[in-house]
Design an enzyme around this catalytic site. Sequence first.
Site, PDB file in Angstrom:
ATOM      1  N   GLY A  35       0.818  -1.200   0.000  1.00  0.00           N
ATOM      2  CA  GLY A  35       0.000   0.000   0.000  1.00  0.00           C
ATOM      3  C   GLY A  35       0.848   1.245   0.000  1.00  0.00           C
ATOM      4  O   GLY A  35       2.073   1.189   0.027  1.00  0.00           O
ATOM      5  N   GLU A  39      11.206  -6.737   0.237  1.00  0.00           N
ATOM      6  CA  GLU A  39      10.901  -8.158   0.021  1.00  0.00           C
ATOM      7  C   GLU A  39       9.397  -8.351   0.160  1.00  0.00           C
ATOM      8  O   GLU A  39       8.704  -7.523   0.740  1.00  0.00           O
ATOM      9  CB  GLU A  39      11.660  -9.048   0.999  1.00  0.00           C
TER      10      GLU A  39
END
Length: 139
Positions: A37, A107
């Site tokens: 997000g 990651e």
Amino acid sequence: MQTRPRLASSAIVERDGRFLLVRRRNPPAADLFAFPGGRAEPGETPEETAIRELFEETGLLGREPRLFETVELFPEDGTPESHFLLSVFRVEAEPETVAVADDDALEAGWFLPEEISRLPVPDSVRACIERLVRAGEAG
């Protein structure tokens, strides 16, 4: 002095009881694991922001965003730039697509709720996972 919050959205994507989290590269949540997000761009709806950020950070094409929760995030350091109104969406994504970290993500990975409880995550992520588990929506 209270300022208007900046708008942001995130996407909860689940596969087989595991939730997609990314480890953030940049403040305000650097090195924390969180749902994909970020900040809204001018003219974007919260749903569009969630879908765009999911794609930019993981390469997943999201669809069918459903509002799960809205959270007001206040800055711990007192800077107005860190005050956000975060719209959290449940988002569907193609099950065979591999999530690859990109953009602000260092990651990306799929985690069970019990694994998330041991990760460094923002309180808002922990609260969403706990709510999903309580409601029986995880897994």
